[in-house]
Design a protein around this motif. Structure first.
Motif, PDB file in Angstrom:
ATOM      1  N   HIS A   1     119.526 -23.995  25.482  1.00 25.05           N
ATOM      2  CA  HIS A   1     120.089 -23.387  24.278  1.00 25.05           C
ATOM      3  C   HIS A   1     120.263 -21.866  24.469  1.00 25.05           C
ATOM      4  CE1 HIS A   1     120.865 -23.087  19.970  1.00 25.05           C
ATOM      5  NE2 HIS A   1     120.053 -22.031  19.957  1.00 25.05           N
ATOM      6  N   VAL A   2     119.218 -21.211  25.023  1.00 22.20           N
ATOM      7  CA  VAL A   2     119.245 -19.745  25.154  1.00 22.20           C
ATOM      8  C   VAL A   2     120.219 -19.289  26.248  1.00 22.20           C
ATOM      9  CG1 VAL A   2     117.849 -17.735  25.828  1.00 22.20           C
ATOM     10  CG2 VAL A   2     116.888 -19.462  24.302  1.00 22.20           C
ATOM     11  N   LEU A   3     120.150 -19.947  27.396  1.00 21.29           N
ATOM     12  CA  LEU A   3     120.899 -19.410  28.545  1.00 21.29           C
ATOM     13  C   LEU A   3     122.300 -20.008  28.702  1.00 21.29           C
ATOM     14  CD1 LEU A   3     118.109 -19.153  31.280  1.00 21.29           C
ATOM     15  CD2 LEU A   3     118.994 -17.347  29.800  1.00 21.29           C
ATOM     16  N   VAL A   4     122.544 -21.159  28.040  1.00 19.46           N
ATOM     17  CA  VAL A   4     123.859 -21.791  28.231  1.00 19.46           C
ATOM     18  C   VAL A   4     124.578 -21.978  26.890  1.00 19.46           C
ATOM     19  CG1 VAL A   4     125.108 -23.759  29.203  1.00 19.46           C
ATOM     20  CG2 VAL A   4     122.990 -22.999  30.287  1.00 19.46           C
ATOM     21  N   ASP A   5     124.041 -22.898  26.040  1.00 22.53           N
ATOM     22  CA  ASP A   5     124.809 -23.324  24.869  1.00 22.53           C
ATOM     23  C   ASP A   5     125.045 -22.205  23.858  1.00 22.53           C
ATOM     24  OD1 ASP A   5     124.839 -25.774  26.042  1.00 22.53           O
ATOM     25  OD2 ASP A   5     123.176 -26.603  24.872  1.00 22.53           O
ATOM     26  N   ASN A   6     124.040 -21.360  23.649  1.00 24.91           N
ATOM     27  CA  ASN A   6     124.192 -20.290  22.641  1.00 24.91           C
ATOM     28  C   ASN A   6     123.969 -18.929  23.306  1.00 24.91           C
ATOM     29  OD1 ASN A   6     124.704 -19.369  20.094  1.00 24.91           O
ATOM     30  ND2 ASN A   6     122.623 -19.671  19.317  1.00 24.91           N
TER      31      ASN A   6
ATOM     32  N   ARG B   1     116.577  -9.747  16.924  1.00 23.23           N
ATOM     33  CA  ARG B   1     115.847  -8.765  17.737  1.00 23.23           C
ATOM     34  C   ARG B   1     114.478  -9.268  18.205  1.00 23.23           C
ATOM     35  NH1 ARG B   1     117.975  -4.407  18.706  1.00 23.23           N
ATOM     36  NH2 ARG B   1     116.063  -3.256  19.153  1.00 23.23           N
ATOM     37  N   SER B   2     114.342 -10.590  18.336  1.00 20.92           N
ATOM     38  CA  SER B   2     113.099 -11.125  18.937  1.00 20.92           C
ATOM     39  C   SER B   2     113.283 -11.120  20.449  1.00 20.92           C
ATOM     40  CB  SER B   2     112.862 -12.570  18.501  1.00 20.92           C
ATOM     41  OG  SER B   2     112.692 -12.642  17.111  1.00 20.92           O
ATOM     42  N   LEU B   3     112.159 -10.933  21.136  1.00 19.94           N
ATOM     43  CA  LEU B   3     112.202 -10.941  22.600  1.00 19.94           C
ATOM     44  C   LEU B   3     111.980 -12.378  23.087  1.00 19.94           C
ATOM     45  CD1 LEU B   3     112.230  -9.139  25.185  1.00 19.94           C
ATOM     46  CD2 LEU B   3     109.742  -9.054  24.996  1.00 19.94           C
ATOM     47  N   ILE B   4     112.883 -12.862  23.925  1.00 18.42           N
ATOM     48  CA  ILE B   4     112.743 -14.215  24.487  1.00 18.42           C
ATOM     49  C   ILE B   4     112.427 -14.058  25.974  1.00 18.42           C
ATOM     50  CG2 ILE B   4     113.900 -16.429  24.891  1.00 18.42           C
ATOM     51  CD1 ILE B   4     113.740 -15.735  21.917  1.00 18.42           C
ATOM     52  N   VAL B   5     111.311 -14.639  26.396  1.00 18.40           N
ATOM     53  CA  VAL B   5     110.969 -14.557  27.819  1.00 18.40           C
ATOM     54  C   VAL B   5     110.974 -15.965  28.399  1.00 18.40           C
ATOM     55  CG1 VAL B   5     109.225 -13.858  29.504  1.00 18.40           C
ATOM     56  CG2 VAL B   5     109.564 -12.500  27.428  1.00 18.40           C
TER      57      VAL B   5
ATOM     58  N   ASN C   1     124.325 -15.405  21.817  1.00 15.42           N
ATOM     59  CA  ASN C   1     123.341 -14.879  20.851  1.00 15.42           C
ATOM     60  C   ASN C   1     122.106 -14.299  21.534  1.00 15.42           C
ATOM     61  OD1 ASN C   1     122.615 -14.465  18.105  1.00 15.42           O
ATOM     62  ND2 ASN C   1     121.074 -16.096  18.321  1.00 15.42           N
ATOM     63  N   TYR C   2     122.033 -14.410  22.861  1.00 13.65           N
ATOM     64  CA  TYR C   2     120.834 -13.961  23.582  1.00 13.65           C
ATOM     65  C   TYR C   2     121.264 -12.986  24.667  1.00 13.65           C
ATOM     66  CZ  TYR C   2     118.513 -17.620  21.000  1.00 13.65           C
ATOM     67  OH  TYR C   2     118.008 -18.381  19.980  1.00 13.65           O
TER      68      TYR C   2
ATOM     69  N   THR D   1     117.391 -11.725  20.851  1.00 16.01           N
ATOM     70  CA  THR D   1     118.290 -12.463  19.943  1.00 16.01           C
ATOM     71  C   THR D   1     119.158 -11.489  19.158  1.00 16.01           C
ATOM     72  OG1 THR D   1     116.400 -12.530  18.462  1.00 16.01           O
ATOM     73  CG2 THR D   1     117.047 -14.604  19.424  1.00 16.01           C
ATOM     74  N   LYS D   2     120.410 -11.866  18.968  1.00 17.49           N
ATOM     75  CA  LYS D   2     121.326 -11.067  18.141  1.00 17.49           C
ATOM     76  C   LYS D   2     121.138 -11.518  16.687  1.00 17.49           C
ATOM     77  CE  LYS D   2     125.811 -11.490  18.643  1.00 17.49           C
ATOM     78  NZ  LYS D   2     127.092 -11.674  19.286  1.00 17.49           N
ATOM     79  N   ASP D   3     121.478 -12.781  16.394  1.00 18.53           N
ATOM     80  CA  ASP D   3     121.331 -13.306  15.033  1.00 18.53           C
ATOM     81  C   ASP D   3     120.148 -14.273  14.992  1.00 18.53           C
ATOM     82  OD1 ASP D   3     123.670 -11.956  14.309  1.00 18.53           O
ATOM     83  OD2 ASP D   3     124.906 -13.623  15.052  1.00 18.53           O
ATOM     84  N   ALA D   4     119.665 -14.506  13.752  1.00 18.84           N
ATOM     85  CA  ALA D   4     118.556 -15.454  13.585  1.00 18.84           C
ATOM     86  C   ALA D   4     118.974 -16.819  14.140  1.00 18.84           C
ATOM     87  CB  ALA D   4     118.208 -15.571  12.109  1.00 18.84           C
ATOM     88  N   ASP D   5     117.996 -17.565  14.633  1.00 15.88           N
ATOM     89  CA  ASP D   5     118.315 -18.847  15.258  1.00 15.88           C
ATOM     90  C   ASP D   5     117.090 -19.759  15.143  1.00 15.88           C
ATOM     91  OD1 ASP D   5     119.761 -20.732  16.628  1.00 15.88           O
ATOM     92  OD2 ASP D   5     119.716 -19.734  18.565  1.00 15.88           O
ATOM     93  N   THR D   6     117.258 -21.014  15.509  1.00 15.22           N
ATOM     94  CA  THR D   6     116.114 -21.935  15.580  1.00 15.22           C
ATOM     95  C   THR D   6     116.013 -22.425  17.009  1.00 15.22           C
ATOM     96  OG1 THR D   6     116.653 -22.649  13.367  1.00 15.22           O
ATOM     97  CG2 THR D   6     115.090 -23.999  14.570  1.00 15.22           C
ATOM     98  N   LEU D   7     114.807 -22.330  17.527  1.00 20.82           N
ATOM     99  CA  LEU D   7     114.599 -22.645  18.941  1.00 20.82           C
ATOM    100  C   LEU D   7     113.501 -23.692  19.045  1.00 20.82           C
ATOM    101  CD1 LEU D   7     115.948 -21.465  21.401  1.00 20.82           C
ATOM    102  CD2 LEU D   7     114.169 -19.726  21.510  1.00 20.82           C
TER     103      LEU D   7
END
Ligand code: HEM
Length: 474
Positions: free
Chosen positions: A71-76, A361-365, A79-80, A347-353
């Motif tokens: 979701h983070v690296l491909v589909d959306n 503006r959350s950091l995704i590692v 937004n990341y 993250t740019k916009d709010a999302d559900t992961l």
């Protein structure tokens, strides 16, 4: 336990930090991040698909669930975005290069640069790789047999040599050693992620080392500009299809298909610096860890040598594809010690992961180091077992469980190049030398931009005579 026919020395688990049971508290976390981020990962992260960590100014999500990674690296992926800490590291000198640019500018550059790293183009680098390995061979042969030296430092020389030969086939203008030491100084400065960056202090606040970095960059840019200038003049006098066959010629001739524009001088320079930075230490570490792991595994050493003796004697064409065992060793080294140990996004916009709400503006590692040793994804995750990557089992590895080169639109453009280089160089070096760890060596993984052996790799190197094929390119 050694088995030549079977898979692994089952219980050999190479050195790695023992994850602490409890999460580190903030001050210890900051201190450990500065010293060795690899030691921050607590046991929970190797068990949980997604974990949330509250930081003073934002939330961080540690994502090691294949569906969420997709979701983070491909589909959306839109937004990341690359986060501010990475941007700070990349800002120096690499700002106009593929690794750093975003949006339409990234799309244009990626389209223009993709053909330079396509499989067929990369296959043509085999000669340059063999030439660099032959130079290293000659240097090692001139030393006393059995002499101990830092093989990790030698791999850094080798990969820089390969890059120099593949980017500028007619050489680096000026002093090669000076160029190298300036490059090391550059990495030393950009490699320091300070508490100021982690706490989000604005870039206008001076950081130590900036002036030194500027001087180092000025030196680099001077050399690279001279090389570009000379090459431009050479190409101007030649028909379109002619010119030195390396990366610089197509870089200067590449045209944006939609506008017909070529890259600006700043973009060419920044991309050269990007290729050198992104391709040098990463590939050197892949090779160093492969050599170290083989030094601990007589059965895989035997299999690599057997394959090298057979395949290096054949045609250069298709060589990487025939070095199946050697490549499996490299891929396993990249699993256990991924040179880029962690990827991060914001993250740019709010999302559900994975069912968890994520604010803007959350950091995704996403840490390949954790992912590649995750208990839900791998059997015996900490054991050295190249058989996982042999054709019979390769298909069982999930697409989002093994990411040494990332995935999605920002996947490493140099992945085929790096795998080809590491595979061929490893096969040739294992065939030509006995490379064994010095008895007093302490090997420990340290994450400092890339994942490297903390004190290098002091190893005893002895030329092998039996079954060795002559040096190919002296
Ligand atoms: C074993 C060696 C290598 C490893 C492990 C590696 C790893 C990676 C990873 C993980 C990324 C993605 C970063 C992200 O998504 O945030 C990346 C991107 C990149 N790598 Fe590599 N790399 C290696 C070798 C190379 C080489 C040899 C080159 C070029 C000569 C190269 C050039 C790049 C570039 C230009 C990007 C940015 C691509 C983009 O954003 O479109 N890398 N690399």
């Amino acid at each position: 336990m050694l088995r030549i026919d079977g898979d692994i020395a089952q219980n050999y688990c190479p050195p790695a930090p023992q994850p602490p049971e409890a999460r580190l508290r903030l001050f210890r976390l900051l201190a450990t991040l500065k010293r060795n981020p690899l030691e921050c990962w607590s046991a929970e992260f190797f068990r949980e698909p997604i974990a949330r960590v509250g930081l003073p100014f934002t939330d961080a999500f540690l994502v090691h669930d294949p569906a969420a990674i997709r979701h983070v690296l491909v589909d959306n992926a839109d937004n990341y975005r690359k986060d501010p800490i990475q941007r700070r590291i990349l800002a120096s000198g690499l700002a106009d290069g593929l690794l750093s640019v975003e949006d339409a500018r990234w799309e244009t550059q990626r389209r223009m640069l993709a053909p330079l790293f396509a499989r067929r183009a990369v296959a043509a680098f085999t000669e340059a790789i063999l030439t660099a390995v032959d130079r290293l061979t000659a240097r090692w042969r001139s030393r006393v047999p059995g002499a101990a030296f830092d093989v990790a430092a030698e791999m850094a020389l080798l990969t820089l040599d390969v890059l120099a030969l593949t980017i500028f086939s007619d050489g680096i203008a000026g002093d090669y050693d000076e160029f190298r030491s300036a490059m090391n100084a550059y990495f030393a400065v950009i490699g320091r992620i300070g508490a100021l960056d982690l706490l989000g202090v604005p870039q206008s606040v001076p950081r130590p080392g900036r002036a030194r970095l500027r001087r180092t960059l000025d030196y680099f840019e001077g050399i690279i500009d001279r090389i570009i200038d000379t090459r431009r003049r050479v190409l101007a006098g030649l028909p379109a299809g002619e010119g030195p066959s390396d990366l610089l010629t197509p870089l200067l001739r590449a045209l944006d298909p939609s506008t017909g524009q070529s890259l600006s001088l700043a973009e060419v320079r920044s991309n050269i610096l990007t290729f050198l930075s992104a391709g040098h230490e990463t590939t050197a570490n892949a090779l160093s860890w492969s050599i170290f792991l083989l030094s601990q595994s007589p059965d895989w050493r035997y299999r690599v040598r057997e394959e090298a003796a057979r395949e290096l004697a054949g045609p250069v064409e298709g060589l990487t594809d025939r070095l199946v065992v050697t490549r499996a060793v490299v891929e396993e080294a990249l699993r256990l010690y991924p040179p880029i140990a962690a990827l991060s996004r914001m993250t740019k916009d709010a999302d559900t992961l994975g069912g968890v709400a994520v604010k803007p503006r959350s950091l995704i590692v996403i840490a390949p180091y954790v992912l590649h040793r995750h208990l839900l994804l791998w059997e015996q995750p900490n054991a050295f077992d190249p058989a996982r990557f042999m054709p019979a089992r390769r298909g069982t590895i999930g697409r989002f469980a093994y990411l040494p080169f990332g995935i999605g639109p920002r996947i490493c453009i140099g992945a085929s190049f790096a795998l080809q280089e590491a595979t061929i160089a490893l096969a040739a070096l294992m065939q030509r030398f006995d490379i064994m760890l010095s008895p007093d060596a302490k090997v420990w993984p340290l994450q400092k931009i890339t994942l490297r052996p903390e004190s290098g790799l002091p190893m005893r190197v002895t030329p092998r005579d039996c079954g060795e094929r002559p040096v190919l390119h002296e």
